[in-house]
Structures are given as C-alpha cells and as structure tokens.
Design an enzyme around this catalytic site. Structure first.
Site, short mmCIF file in Angstrom:
data_model
loop_
_atom_site.label_atom_id
_atom_site.label_comp_id
_atom_site.label_asym_id
_atom_site.label_seq_id
_atom_site.Cartn_x
_atom_site.Cartn_y
_atom_site.Cartn_z
N ARG A 1 123.73 -109.03 -95.37
CA ARG A 1 123.45 -108.59 -94.00
C ARG A 1 123.61 -109.77 -93.09
NH1 ARG A 1 123.88 -104.07 -94.82
NH2 ARG A 1 122.50 -102.32 -94.42
N GLU B 1 126.37 -108.42 -85.41
CA GLU B 1 127.63 -107.68 -85.48
C GLU B 1 127.54 -106.39 -84.65
OE1 GLU B 1 127.57 -107.32 -89.84
OE2 GLU B 1 127.35 -105.14 -89.61
N HIS C 1 132.47 -105.54 -92.10
CA HIS C 1 131.43 -104.79 -92.81
C HIS C 1 132.03 -103.57 -93.54
CE1 HIS C 1 126.81 -103.98 -92.74
NE2 HIS C 1 127.35 -103.58 -93.88
C1 8YV Z 1 127.26 -99.60 -94.84
C2 8YV Z 1 125.83 -101.25 -96.09
O1 8YV Z 1 128.52 -99.06 -94.85
O2 8YV Z 1 124.86 -99.51 -97.37
C3 8YV Z 1 124.68 -100.57 -96.77
O3 8YV Z 1 123.56 -101.09 -96.67
O4 8YV Z 1 125.72 -102.35 -95.69
C4 8YV Z 1 127.16 -100.59 -95.96
O5 8YV Z 1 127.49 -100.01 -97.16
C5 8YV Z 1 126.97 -100.16 -93.49
O6 8YV Z 1 125.64 -100.55 -93.41
C6 8YV Z 1 127.31 -99.21 -92.39
O7 8YV Z 1 126.28 -99.07 -91.46
#
Ligand code: 8YV
Length: 332
Positions: free
Chosen positions: A244, A273, A291
């Site tokens: 993250r 982001e 991402h």
């Molecule tokens: C998402 C992710 O696509 O699942 C998660 O926590 O980081 C990704 O797989 C992303 O968060 C889209 O909002």
C-alpha cells in the site's frame, strides 16, 4: 443509475462487471455508477443515506463521520483484500459489517510481485525506453546489466497469504534464499514448507538482495521503509512495494534512488495515489505501475464476486462470506 422497487437499496460505488449488477439486482434495488464518476465525499454520503449496503472498491473512506449520516447502512463489502479504507472500530460501533475479498487474488498478486521484481532487477522498462528512443546503436558488454534474481536472497516483509505465495515462487522457481519479517512468526512446519527463515527487520534490510513489501497498511506500518531503512539496505538491492502507499516514504525513496543508496525499486502503490511523488517520475531506476497487481480479468471478477457473495450472504441469508468484524453479527 437507480432502479425503484421496494427491495433493499444498495449502492455500487464504481463501474463494475455487468454480471455483478445482474446478480445484485436479483435481490436488491441497485444504484450503480456505470459512468464511473469519481464521487466526492459529500456525493458519496448523499448516495449512501438511504442504502443498507455498499459495494466498495477499497478507495471509499468509511468512517464515523460518514456512518452518522447513513443510519440505515448495515454492510460495506470491499472487493479488495486490503481494507485500510475502513475505520473498522467505527463501523463496529455503528453496527456496520465490513467485508473484504481475500484468497482469490493471492496467486495473481504474487505473480505480479515477480513481474515487478524481474522488471526492476533486470531493468526491463529502462532498457525499453532506451530502445524506443532510438538510442540502441550497438552492443556493449555492460549495457543495462542488472542484478541476479535466481539464487539471490529475497527478503519478504509481511508473510501473510501473498507473502507466502511469493516465498513459494522464490524458493521453488528461482532457487532463492527466502528470509522474512512479520508481526508474528510462522509455525516451524510452515517455515520449513516454504524454506523461509524468520529474521529481525534490520537483518532483513542488511542481508536481502531484493526486498518485497506485502504487509497490510496500518498506522504502525506507516513508513515501514524510510530514509533510515533505505540506508541499511545493500547499494545493489532492489525494493518492491506491492502493499500500500504509505508503507514506504516515497520522498525518501526518490532521494535514495537518485543517490544510488539502493540500486532500483519497483512500485505498484504510492502515497496519495493516483498522484505519484514527482521525484519518482524523474529517476530512471524505478519501475512504476498503476496499482495493477491483482488486475487480471479472472481475478478481478473473482474479487467482485466475493463482494457480491458478502452482500447477498449477509443481507439475504444473514451469513457473510468473509466478515472482518463478525462481532456485528452477534448484535442482530
Ligand atoms: C485492488 C488491492 O485492486 O485487493 C487489494 O487490497 O490492493 C488491489 O487488489 C485495489 O485496491 C483497487 O482498489
């Protein structure tokens, strides 16, 4: 797009697979967002005011301030595994269930970890830019020479499901030595099965050739990697952030890449982001992706399906698939 009926009302915050809307519409009156408009917070709150459930994508902040305005809300179902957009204690206090979408994205995300690692260590995007710019005129012995991946030492910070899937690929596919650091140590049978060795954070930073970050975001995890940690790493090391934004201090990383404190980085996630720290956009030794670690059609469909299962499971049958605060279930 709103359907009027006396079915329970739910909100789908972003554009999503038509099959999701179809499945939800069998049970609910669905307000969706096929144009994929980015609602600001007042707009989101206004739309949630008369809803009992929300299909969320991991970017909508669900906190006490919002919950006060949405007294009918009973569930927010993220289609993501990460749920740092939820203030879970506030949701629990308000009796609102939060759900996420674990497991279904594990292998796909681990694959992408290796895509970023290989692209970063072997300078794939940097050399492609060079070629596209017409600068490739002859062979030379050290042109874009990168770092070895096979047989090297991989340090994984965050040894949950995705960390373990990365460890398996590293040991079995690339003959890497795997060291890891995590809040809690794995049991010895799991460590053995993964050929992974637990080390403290400083040892990991100092001994890994490549470091992959796959820990969930929390206040304690903020800037897990900052200037001090980057200074501990090998000057030949690469850093991969799949976790993250906010886990890495992006300003400090940009500086470390510019100064060659470390060799290179591969980043799929960023602080604030979709904005990206300008310092990262101007250094050559970083691979940047927007991402997309879980972005395959099948996996995104599976993630969305888990969120639908949670909404239908909870609101229709009283049994969500992947509850995050199951204590809310006991309240009803
Ligand atoms: C998402 C992710 O696509 O699942 C998660 O926590 O980081 C990704 O797989 C992303 O968060 C889209 O909002």
């Amino acid at each position: 797009m709103t359907q009027s009926s006396n079915k329970p009302r739910i909100l789908v915050t972003r554009a999503i697979f038509p099959s999701v809307i179809e499945r939800l519409s069998a049970h609910f009156s669905v307000e969706s967002n096929p144009e994929d408009t980015l609602w600001d917070r007042p707009q989101l709150m206004a739309r949630l005011v008369d809803k009992v459930g929300a299909f969320t994508t991991g970017t909508e902040r669900i906190d006490a301030e919002l919950l006060v305005h949405c007294p009918q809300l009973r569930i927010c179902a993220n289609m993501t595994v990460g749920y740092n957009n939820f203030d879970l204690p506030a949701m629990t206090a308000a009796g609102v269930l939060g759900t996420n979408a674990p497991d279904v994205l594990t292998e796909t995300t681990a694959d992408f970890g290796f895509a970023l690692l290989l692209a970063t260590a072997r300078r794939v995007t940097e050399s492609e830019h060079f070629l596209r710019a017409g600068l490739w005129t002859r062979w030379s012995y050290d042109m874009f020479s990168g770092a070895e991946v096979h047989g090297s030492t991989l340090g994984i910070i965050g040894m949950g499901r995705i960390g373990q899937a990365i460890a398996r690929r590293a040991a079995l596919g690339f003959g890497m030595q795997v060291i890891y650091h995590n809040r809690s140590r794995l049991d010895s049978a799991t460590e053995q099965a993964l050929s992974a060795r637990y080390v403290d954070k400083t040892t990991l930073l100092q001994s890994a050739d490549h470091i992959m970050l796959v820990l969930p975001y929390s206040a304690e995890a903020h800037h897990t990697i900052g200037a001090a940690e980057l200074a501990c790493m090998k000057p030949t090391a690469t850093l991969i952030n799949l976790a993250r934004g906010g886990i890495v201090d992006d300003a400090a990383l940009a500086q470390a890449l510019r100064n060659r404190t470390i060799a290179a980085a591969g980043l799929d996630v960023f602080e604030g982001e979709p904005r990206v720290h300008p310092g990262l956009l101007t250094v050559p030794n970083v691979v940047l992706t927007p991402h997309i670690a879980s972005a395959t059609a099948g996996t995104r469909q599976a993630m969305a399906d888990v969120a639908v299962d949670n909404l239908v499971g909870f609101l229709v049958h009283g049994q969500p698939r992947t509850p995050l605060n199951p204590q809310v279930l006991a309240l009803r």
